[in-house]
Design an enzyme around this catalytic site. Structure first.
Site, short mmCIF file in Angstrom:
data_model
loop_
_atom_site.label_atom_id
_atom_site.label_comp_id
_atom_site.label_asym_id
_atom_site.label_seq_id
_atom_site.Cartn_x
_atom_site.Cartn_y
_atom_site.Cartn_z
N HIS A 158 14.79 11.09 -9.01
CA HIS A 158 16.01 11.69 -8.48
C HIS A 158 16.94 12.05 -9.64
CE1 HIS A 158 14.67 10.69 -4.61
NE2 HIS A 158 15.62 9.88 -4.18
N THR A 171 0.81 -1.22 0.00
CA THR A 171 0.00 0.00 0.00
C THR A 171 0.84 1.28 0.00
OG1 THR A 171 -0.08 -0.18 2.39
CG2 THR A 171 -1.97 -1.05 1.17
N GLY A 172 2.17 1.15 -0.01
CA GLY A 172 3.03 2.32 0.05
C GLY A 172 3.33 2.90 -1.32
N GLN A 208 17.10 15.28 -4.92
CA GLN A 208 16.21 14.19 -4.53
C GLN A 208 14.75 14.59 -4.50
OE1 GLN A 208 18.13 13.42 -0.66
NE2 GLN A 208 18.55 11.39 -1.47
N ARG A 244 21.59 -3.26 4.23
CA ARG A 244 22.53 -2.88 3.14
C ARG A 244 23.98 -2.94 3.55
NH1 ARG A 244 19.27 2.45 1.49
NH2 ARG A 244 17.39 1.45 0.68
N ASN A 299 12.82 7.24 -8.75
CA ASN A 299 13.18 6.63 -7.47
C ASN A 299 12.20 5.57 -7.01
OD1 ASN A 299 11.80 9.32 -7.23
ND2 ASN A 299 11.41 8.56 -5.17
N CYS A 337 17.69 4.85 -3.38
CA CYS A 337 17.30 5.40 -4.68
C CYS A 337 18.29 6.43 -5.21
CB CYS A 337 15.89 5.96 -4.63
SG CYS A 337 15.49 6.83 -3.13
N SER A 363 9.05 11.89 -3.14
CA SER A 363 8.47 10.56 -2.91
C SER A 363 9.49 9.59 -2.33
CB SER A 363 7.88 9.99 -4.19
OG SER A 363 8.88 9.79 -5.15
N ARG A 393 17.26 17.82 -1.17
CA ARG A 393 15.92 17.58 -1.67
C ARG A 393 15.44 18.75 -2.50
NH1 ARG A 393 13.27 13.29 0.13
NH2 ARG A 393 14.08 12.61 2.14
#
Ligand SMILES: NC(=O)c1ccc[n+]([C@@H]2O[C@H](COP(=O)([O-])OP(=O)(O)OC[C@H]3O[C@@H](n4cnc5c(N)ncnc54)[C@H](OP(=O)(O)O)[C@@H]3O)[C@@H](O)[C@H]2O)c1
Ligand SMILES: NC(=O)c1ccc[n+]([C@@H]2O[C@H](COP(=O)([O-])OP(=O)(O)OC[C@H]3O[C@@H](n4cnc5c(N)ncnc54)[C@H](OP(=O)(O)O)[C@@H]3O)[C@@H](O)[C@H]2O)c1
Lengths: 372, 372
Positions: A271, A14-15, A172, A115, A344, A145, A175, A264
């Site tokens: 991006h 749902t994201g 960036q 990561r 992204n 991203c 979202s 941003r």
């Protein structure tokens, strides 16, 4: 030997990245059996405010053209899954990915949770596909991203010229901060449009009110914000150190010099990265063009005199890394400058995750087909 | 010996930088006698559309609290002027600055017309004030607003550590393209606010129509545009090569390695620059902080954990160069990273011009006062 197609779970369906994953699953070759959609689950009505706009998880979502219920993430809903992709918050992945793996699923995680784990490979299929096969914890991670907006192009150039140093400045999109980031930027833009804001110190900040910048570190409409992530030693942001660490791991260059500045900008999705790359060998624009034009996952779009350079508004919604503004250093024939744009939510999150998941599915199918 | 205060002409008083110059002249110490405002002059009514909003040049403008007629630029209107500041298009400066100088005025030009002329000094008063005194053509130039967004800070650090290389990525505001740029960004933002634009490739471009990007090279709302200026050899833009040439001239380092990437962002006014600077000597953040905190024309604003870093929305309308995000290179103790913001209409254009003009005024006054 069985021909059953593997079952896929999408955690975080749902994201912002999850929504794009459902599109991608509907568009790409259908290698999956069951597709199970998971999220935080239908909440208590009080938590949602009980308004007229039900949460998607109350309704289910369309994938491959079929209405599919969204189930709450849990041990039971992860049972029987062959591959689980996580497009969920870092802490959700940190807790639930090992549980999914213990129950037999291969996990592909888009969050930062694993990561830096040496027992979890960090994979970009165009650059280091084989790394995905060695996964001691049953988990494969994808990078962030910002790294994904440039690493496919950088990897292709590295293969030819040998990378020595990277200095990148990121532009960036909102979202990157998920559905909350998209909603915040749209709300801020609606508040400033048609006003004379943006000409006196702090006027945008005052107009948006005390919490008006959330989830960003400062207002984003009519502004740029040189901060994303959490504070780290030496004045660095977590996002900047991640670009460095991820680039080194993916290219298998643990000593590579990498410097990132993450800023941003008021763009919804996609991006951009201004890349200054020094190589071991001399470069030419002509050879760089050849490499970029023929590398899978890269589109070369570079003729400024004709207006051809990538911008987020033209790249959003597409799969590849777009590259333009290729120039050779004026002081150093080993330096290449370029400007890269990547969606992204697609290559930066859902697409890279889907590519890794598909390679795992092919591996599982091959293992099942092989005589035991 | 006379105590007459020098007469000032402001060419381009009705423009974006000109409007800020009038504010600045009203705010700073009043060193001027007559202030004459010049522009392209009242046009034929047909050219303005004859609508209800008359051009400022039809009415005059307020400066030092007094209504002042705006006159058309010409040999007659330049007569009797001691200092003429040009905040007008490059081709207007190229044609008229030598005429003003021939008529006895010292010209201070904010346009690119003379920035590369070896007989015209390129001056930033905090960095190379003395250069303004040697002006074989009677003309002094100021650099462009991207250079001015970082050069005062860079100059201060250079004096301490010795600059070796600069890699800068710019985040340029719309008003860099004058009144037309401001109007275009405001119009584009009004067109996209409240829509779902910015999520499909080219949707912003289609919504704004064929000429909707003008005067930018691509739509700027919900976008960033990696291009400003005109195409030059090797894929560079004129704006990028200017940052390089101007930085070298102002710091008097003709061989300095400088690389710039110039990108426009949807901000009305105030340029930002991500700076990667390598020095001859090792740097520390603590010493860099001391230098920046005590340099005239610079404000240090650097505590990200407390939300303190400069952004255009907070810096716009102020005079100094704001610096934050100071970090030492992780791979090289001679490298410093930082993020600088400067109002492109104030220090980036009108203020730098006013500072130079005031120094010329003081020089003229001293020459008159001296026994001959
Ligand atoms: N956005 C990007 O550009 C991007 C790029 C690369 C990687 N990533 C990573 O991808 C992940 C998701 O990002 P996003 O931008 O899509 O965020 P988002 O829009 O906030 O979506 C978060 C998703 O996670 C689900 N979720 C939250 N808490 C949960 C829980 N306790 N159990 C199960 N599901 C839960 C949410 O479900 P509900 O709707 O039910 O709350 C929603 O589906 C993050 O780890 C992010 O770092 C994002
Ligand atoms: N904007 C910046 O951030 C910035 C920064 C540094 C340097 N500069 C330089 O400053 C100059 C002005 O920029 P701007 O942004 O203020 O531009 P602008 O808003 O377009 O204003 C241009 C000004 O020049 C006048 N003008 C145009 N043609 C003329 C002519 N033939 N004779 C006399 N005056 C004429 C205009 O008068 P009318 O209104 O009568 O047409 C107007 O006052 C440019 O050279 C630019 O490169 C600008």
């Amino acid at each position: 030997m069985t021909s059953r197609k593997p079952a896929l779970a999408v955690v975080g369906a749902t994201g912002a990245a999850g929504a794009v994953m459902l599109q991608i699953l509907s568009q790409r070759a259908d290698v999956w059996g069951e597709i199970r959609l998971l999220s935080s689950g239908p909440p208590a009505p009080s938590a949602r405010g009980g308004g007229p706009s039900p949460h998607p998880a109350d309704r289910g979502l369309a994938v491959r053209g079929a209405w599919t219920e969204v189930l709450p993430l849990g041990e039971d809903t992860l049972r029987g899954v062959d591959v689980a992709v996580f497009l969920a918050p870092e802490e959700v992945a940190a807790r639930w990915a090992p549980i999914a793996a213990a129950q037999g699923a291969v996990v592909v995680d888009a969050s930062p949770a694993f990561r830096a784990d040496p027992d979890v490979p960090l994979v970009v299929p165009e650059v280091n596909p084989h790394a995905a096969r060695i996964r001691p914890r049953g988990i494969v991670a994808g990078p962030g991203c910002t790294t994904l907006a440039m690493i496919v192009a950088v990897g292709a150039l590295h293969a030819e010229f040998g990378l020595d140093e990277l200095v990148v400045s990121a532009y960036q999109a909102a979202s990157d901060a998920g559905q909350a980031g998209i909603a915040a930027l749209r709300g801020q833009l609606a508040a400033v449009a048609g006003t004379e804001l943006g000409t006196a110190p702090g006027d945008v900040r005052r107009a948006l009110g005390d919490d008006g910048a959330e989830p960003f570190a400062a207002p984003l409409a009519l502004n740029v914000v040189p901060w994303s992530g959490t504070p780290q030693d030496g004045g660095w942001s977590s996002e900047e150190l991640r670009v460095r660490a991820e680039t080194r791991r993916i290219l298998d260059l643990p000593g590579l010099r990498v410097t990132a500045t993450c800023v941003r900008v008021p763009v919804v999705t996609t991006h951009s990265v201004a890349v200054h790359a020094r190589f071991e060998r001399p470069v030419t624009v002509a050879r760089a063009h050849e490499i970029l034009a023929t590398s899978p996952g890269v589109v070369l779009y570079d003729d400024p005199a004709a207006g051809d350079f990538p911008t987020p508004a033209d790249v959003v919604g597409t799969d590849p890394t777009w590259v333009g503004r290729v120039r050779r250093g004026l002081d150093d024939e080993r330096v290449l400058e370029f400007f890269a744009c990547g969606d992204n939510l697609r290559k930066g999150a859902a697409l890279n995750t889907a590519q890794i998941a598909e390679s795992v599915a092919a591996e599982l199918a091959a293992a099942r087909a092989a005589p035991s």
